[in-house]
Design a protein around this motif. Structure first.
Motif, short mmCIF file in Angstrom:
data_model
loop_
_atom_site.label_atom_id
_atom_site.label_comp_id
_atom_site.label_asym_id
_atom_site.label_seq_id
_atom_site.Cartn_x
_atom_site.Cartn_y
_atom_site.Cartn_z
N PRO A 1 47.70 40.08 62.03
CA PRO A 1 47.87 41.24 61.14
C PRO A 1 49.05 41.14 60.18
CG PRO A 1 47.42 41.94 63.40
CD PRO A 1 47.68 40.47 63.44
N ALA A 2 49.99 40.25 60.46
CA ALA A 2 51.14 40.08 59.57
C ALA A 2 50.82 39.18 58.37
CB ALA A 2 52.33 39.51 60.34
N ALA A 3 49.67 38.54 58.38
CA ALA A 3 49.30 37.65 57.28
C ALA A 3 49.06 38.46 56.01
CB ALA A 3 48.06 36.86 57.64
N THR A 4 49.34 37.83 54.86
CA THR A 4 49.09 38.47 53.57
C THR A 4 48.11 37.63 52.76
OG1 THR A 4 50.99 37.33 52.55
CG2 THR A 4 51.39 39.53 53.50
N TYR A 5 47.56 38.27 51.74
CA TYR A 5 46.62 37.60 50.85
C TYR A 5 47.09 37.76 49.41
CZ TYR A 5 42.41 36.91 47.97
OH TYR A 5 41.53 36.52 47.00
N THR A 6 47.23 36.63 48.72
CA THR A 6 47.58 36.62 47.30
C THR A 6 46.36 36.19 46.50
OG1 THR A 6 49.89 36.05 47.70
CG2 THR A 6 49.03 35.62 45.50
N CYS A 7 45.96 37.02 45.56
CA CYS A 7 44.84 36.73 44.66
C CYS A 7 45.38 36.52 43.25
CB CYS A 7 43.83 37.88 44.67
SG CYS A 7 42.56 37.74 43.38
N ASP A 8 45.14 35.35 42.70
CA ASP A 8 45.39 35.12 41.28
C ASP A 8 44.05 35.37 40.57
OD1 ASP A 8 46.07 34.28 38.76
OD2 ASP A 8 46.41 32.18 39.30
N PRO A 9 43.90 36.55 39.94
CA PRO A 9 42.58 36.94 39.41
C PRO A 9 42.28 36.28 38.07
CG PRO A 9 44.18 38.66 38.96
CD PRO A 9 44.92 37.57 39.71
N VAL A 10 41.92 35.02 38.11
CA VAL A 10 41.73 34.24 36.89
C VAL A 10 40.51 34.74 36.13
CG1 VAL A 10 41.35 31.93 35.97
CG2 VAL A 10 42.79 32.24 38.00
N MET A 11 40.77 35.26 34.92
CA MET A 11 39.68 35.75 34.08
C MET A 11 39.81 35.33 32.62
SD MET A 11 39.07 39.59 35.56
CE MET A 11 40.80 40.04 35.49
N GLY A 12 41.03 35.17 32.14
CA GLY A 12 41.22 34.83 30.74
C GLY A 12 42.66 35.02 30.33
N ASN A 13 42.89 35.05 29.02
CA ASN A 13 44.24 35.29 28.51
C ASN A 13 44.15 35.92 27.13
OD1 ASN A 13 44.17 33.06 26.49
ND2 ASN A 13 44.16 31.77 28.32
N ALA A 14 45.29 36.33 26.62
CA ALA A 14 45.32 37.07 25.36
C ALA A 14 44.85 36.22 24.18
CB ALA A 14 46.73 37.59 25.10
N ARG A 15 45.04 34.90 24.26
CA ARG A 15 44.67 34.04 23.14
C ARG A 15 43.20 33.61 23.18
NH1 ARG A 15 49.88 33.54 24.28
NH2 ARG A 15 51.36 33.36 22.57
N SER A 16 42.68 33.39 24.39
CA SER A 16 41.30 32.91 24.52
C SER A 16 40.31 34.01 24.86
CB SER A 16 41.24 31.82 25.61
OG SER A 16 42.12 30.77 25.34
N GLY A 17 40.80 35.17 25.28
CA GLY A 17 39.92 36.22 25.76
C GLY A 17 39.42 35.89 27.16
N CYS A 18 38.37 36.57 27.57
CA CYS A 18 37.80 36.35 28.90
C CYS A 18 36.94 35.08 28.88
CB CYS A 18 36.97 37.56 29.32
SG CYS A 18 36.47 37.52 31.05
#
Length: 283
Positions: A103-120
């Motif tokens: 229960p002490a474990a954590t989850y990190t999500c890098d929600p890769v979708m796009g960026n301001a220059r390329s869009g989604c």
């Protein structure tokens, strides 16, 4: 610390697990990488070879780790680019099983979708999958400024708007949000910022903007922030250490003239961050 990292992998260059694993190991952490693809190189080249790993095979690898008693030892789960519904289900299931055992474990999500220059730049179904089925299970998310807006249906530009978007994201489940590539209209020319927010407050740090595209830098950033935050419990400390390491990695890469991150050459920047940029509390 033991980290289960479920991400893409490439043989040539550094993105996904091929970017995240070595910096974490250089910090002294045990990393168990699980590949979701095994490509020759990242897709930014326009051509690549190698397989997508079927979601069932990814699940089998994670099951094998569990059968060795590994999931119960995991302190943090980390994921990056998610290519489809089936792999989303595998990641969420791995997080749930890990947390049930520890229960002490954590989850990190890098929600890769796009960026301001390329869009989604992901398939149209991916943002909704991340927003509705992944982010609610995360303790930490590491979107860029464009992605935190995409997740929350906002269009943040100013610092105040970005903080409001982060608050909406935190209402979705994760208590800690790292926002990369913050580009406020009133920032000094030639700079870029990174913002970290948790229950204790909000902190921002500014660095020079280095004018080149660095595939994999977001994967390194999410990995280092996760490690530093889990170790210190301090968002500002994790932000300060992470931005120092990533900037030095990018500067070394820019100076080299190479397209790929100079990941190994920059290893001292992970092990001994110079902490050359001042972190400022903004809330």
């Amino acid at each position: 610390m033991r980290i289960l990292s479920i991400q893409s992998a490439v043989a040539y260059g550094h993105v996904g697990n091929s970017a995240a694993v070595f910096p974490l190991q250089r910090l002294g952490h045990e990393v168990w990488p699980v590949s979701t693809v095994l490509f020759s190189n990242h897709t930014g080249y326009g051509a690549w070879r190698g397989p997508l790993i079927p979601a069932s095979d990814v699940a089998d690898v994670i099951l094998g780790i569990e059968e060795r008693g590994g999931l119960a030892q995991v302190d943090a789960v980390l994921s990056g680019y998610l290519g489809g519904e089936e792999i989303v289900d595998v990641v969420v299931d791995a997080v749930q099983r890990t947390k049930a055992l520890n229960p002490a474990a954590t989850y990190t999500c890098d929600p890769v979708m796009g960026n301001a220059r390329s869009g989604c730049f992901v398939a149209p179904a991916i943002p909704a999958l991340i927003r509705e089925r992944v982010v609610p299970h995360a303790d930490i998310i590491a979107p860029n400024q464009f992605e935190v807006g995409f997740l929350t249906g906002t269009d943040p530009a100013t610092l105040e708007e970005t903080l409001e978007s982060v608050d909406r994201a935190r209402d979705m489940g994760p208590r800690t949000v790292l926002v990369t590539s913050v580009e406020r209209p009133d920032r000094p020319e030639g700079t870029i910022e990174m913002l970290a927010v948790d229950d204790e407050g909000a902190w921002i740090v500014q660095t020079p903007f280095l004018p080149f595209k660095a595939n994999g830098s977001g994967d390194v950033t999410a990995a280092l922030f996760t490690a530093h935050y889990r170790t210190s419990g301090s968002a500002w400390d994790a932000l300060e250490a992470t931005v120092s390491s990533v900037f030095d990695l990018l500067q070394t890469t820019l100076d080299s003239g190479e397209r790929e991150l100079q990941l190994v050459e920059s290893q001292e920047a992970y092990a001994h961050p110079r902490r050359q940029f001042a972190v400022r509390q903004v809330r």
